[in-house]
Design a protein around this motif. Structure first.
Motif, PDB file in Angstrom:
ATOM      1  N   GLU A  51       0.831  -1.206   0.000  1.00  0.00           N
ATOM      2  CA  GLU A  51       0.000   0.000   0.000  1.00  0.00           C
ATOM      3  C   GLU A  51       0.866   1.255   0.000  1.00  0.00           C
ATOM      4  OE1 GLU A  51      -3.286   0.222  -0.472  1.00  0.00           O
ATOM      5  OE2 GLU A  51      -3.038  -1.924  -0.839  1.00  0.00           O
ATOM      6  N   LYS A 109       2.220   1.740  -3.487  1.00  0.00           N
ATOM      7  CA  LYS A 109       1.195   2.227  -4.402  1.00  0.00           C
ATOM      8  C   LYS A 109       1.013   3.734  -4.303  1.00  0.00           C
ATOM      9  CE  LYS A 109      -1.703  -1.907  -4.946  1.00  0.00           C
ATOM     10  NZ  LYS A 109      -3.042  -2.499  -4.673  1.00  0.00           N
ATOM     11  N   ILE A 121      -3.546   7.542  -7.896  1.00  0.00           N
ATOM     12  CA  ILE A 121      -4.588   6.607  -7.461  1.00  0.00           C
ATOM     13  C   ILE A 121      -5.049   5.731  -8.619  1.00  0.00           C
ATOM     14  CG2 ILE A 121      -7.019   6.491  -6.780  1.00  0.00           C
ATOM     15  CD1 ILE A 121      -6.505   8.697  -4.798  1.00  0.00           C
ATOM     16  N   ARG A 122      -5.257   6.337  -9.778  1.00  0.00           N
ATOM     17  CA  ARG A 122      -5.745   5.562 -10.930  1.00  0.00           C
ATOM     18  C   ARG A 122      -4.692   4.576 -11.411  1.00  0.00           C
ATOM     19  NH1 ARG A 122      -8.262  10.596 -11.760  1.00  0.00           N
ATOM     20  NH2 ARG A 122     -10.535  10.476 -12.024  1.00  0.00           N
ATOM     21  N   LYS A 139      -4.719   1.604  -9.071  1.00  0.00           N
ATOM     22  CA  LYS A 139      -5.848   0.707  -9.296  1.00  0.00           C
ATOM     23  C   LYS A 139      -5.647  -0.152 -10.545  1.00  0.00           C
ATOM     24  CE  LYS A 139      -9.432   3.454  -6.979  1.00  0.00           C
ATOM     25  NZ  LYS A 139     -10.676   4.258  -7.172  1.00  0.00           N
ATOM     26  N   SER A 140      -4.904   0.391 -11.497  1.00  0.00           N
ATOM     27  CA  SER A 140      -4.732  -0.338 -12.756  1.00  0.00           C
ATOM     28  C   SER A 140      -3.578  -1.324 -12.722  1.00  0.00           C
ATOM     29  CB  SER A 140      -4.483   0.656 -13.895  1.00  0.00           C
ATOM     30  OG  SER A 140      -3.219   1.296 -13.744  1.00  0.00           O
TER      31      SER A 140
END
Length: 334
Positions: free
Chosen positions: A108, A111, A116-117, A120-121
């Motif tokens: 986490e 990341k 954020i996008r 998620k991808s």
């Protein structure tokens, strides 16, 4: 609405760009204002946003304005690019010494280095086959830090060392033993962290798995034994040299080994021992080389995995050990 100074608003806008934007997902000034308001910060006009972004670029931030259908601002350069973050995540997921809880926490955090996008991808294309063998010792991170300090301060340490076994009734059991050792180095090898140390009862080096330690204490009043008393190293412990001679982290006497190998193993031998090892043609299908290794069960097992493609020529004591082990294996299959 909360009122903050220019410096605070500048930092918030940078964090918004860092968190929400990338080349595929820019933000307009209106969207930036909306996100500021959602955080309880009084909004500012479009010109103020432009001024803040110009100031950020002036101090080295790479914020780019895109035109067209997806017009807006995005953070173009980060400390870590997306492929680098994915590589680090795969390394964390595959590291056996990192507990499942810490693995999730570190992933986490990694990341957060991308938008954020993008986070998620991210779908790893690497299959990680170590989840079932993950360490469950949550003390390991504190222990690594303590050992690092002890090595730097040249102090002995004491800890409880656990081993798992199965008794005659096929019941699993854990045995514990108290150690007092002089620590010299930490080595990450074969997906485990090891402490290279000296047990004060003996005059040699030993390798102990850090994930099997608990209740470690640094003995502030006890200096470590000089490395020259327990090894062939004179002034300091050479971690790289020591690690290169270890096989499956078995310790043993250092020796020069002459090997006769199939030609197809040239690349593999140079990967294992370094590209500077001597290679000389023996015949049309084999080459010979000299390497340094420890006289140990670990090295014998490593040699035997190649079957007839690797032959030990010297020293004779190693030749005899391999012959005995090969005979013992042959005997159980008679």
């Amino acid at each position: 609405m909360e009122t903050i100074d220019v410096r605070g608003k500048t930092m918030l806008i940078y964090r918004i760009l860092e968190t929400y934007t990338d080349e595929e997902h820019p933000l307009t000034t209106t969207q930036i204002v909306d996100l500021l308001e959602k955080q309880g910060v009084s909004a500012c006009g479009r010109k103020a946003i432009y001024d803040v972004i110009a100031s950020l670029n002036n101090i080295g931030c790479d914020i780019v304005r895109s035109r067209g259908y997806r017009g807006g601002f995005f953070l173009a350069s980060r400390k870590f690019e997306l492929p680098e973050v994915m590589l680090l995540i795969d390394a964390v997921r595959s590291a056996g010494f990192i507990t499942p809880r810490k693995t999730n926490s570190l992933v986490e955090k990694l990341k957060s280095l991308v938008s954020i996008r993008q986070a998620k991808s991210m779908v790893s294309q690497v299959y990680v086959d170590s989840q079932t063998s993950k360490c469950d010792n949550e003390e390991i991170y504190i222990i690594i830090d303590q050992l690092h300090d002890a090595i730097m301060q040249k102090k002995k340490v004491t800890f409880t060392y656990t081993r798992r076994s199965i008794d005659v009734q096929n019941k699993k059991k854990i045995t514990e033993k108290l150690f007092v050792v002089s620590p010299y180095a930490l080595i990450w090898k074969d997906d485990h962290y090891y402490l290279v140390c000296n047990n004060e009862k003996y005059d040699n080096l030993m390798n102990l798995r850090i994930d099997r330690m608990k209740a470690l204490e640094v003995l502030e009043d006890s200096e470590i034994r000089p490395i020259s008393q327990v090894s062939s190293y004179c002034d300091h412990f050479d971690t790289q040299d020591y690690s290169s001679k270890m096989f499956n982290m078995f310790s043993g006497e250092d020796c020069e080994v002459k090997l006769r190998c199939s030609l197809k193993l040239q690349e593999e031998m140079m990967d294992r021992f370094g590209s500077s090892i001597p290679l000389s043609a023996a015949d049309s299908g084999h080459f010979e080389t000299l390497v340094h290794a420890t006289l140990s069960d670990g090295f014998i097992s490593w040699v035997m995995q190649y079957g007839a493609d690797v032959q030990v020529l010297s020293p004779q004591v190693l030749v005899d050990m391999i012959r005995e082990k090969a005979q013992a294996i042959a005997d159980i299959y008679k």
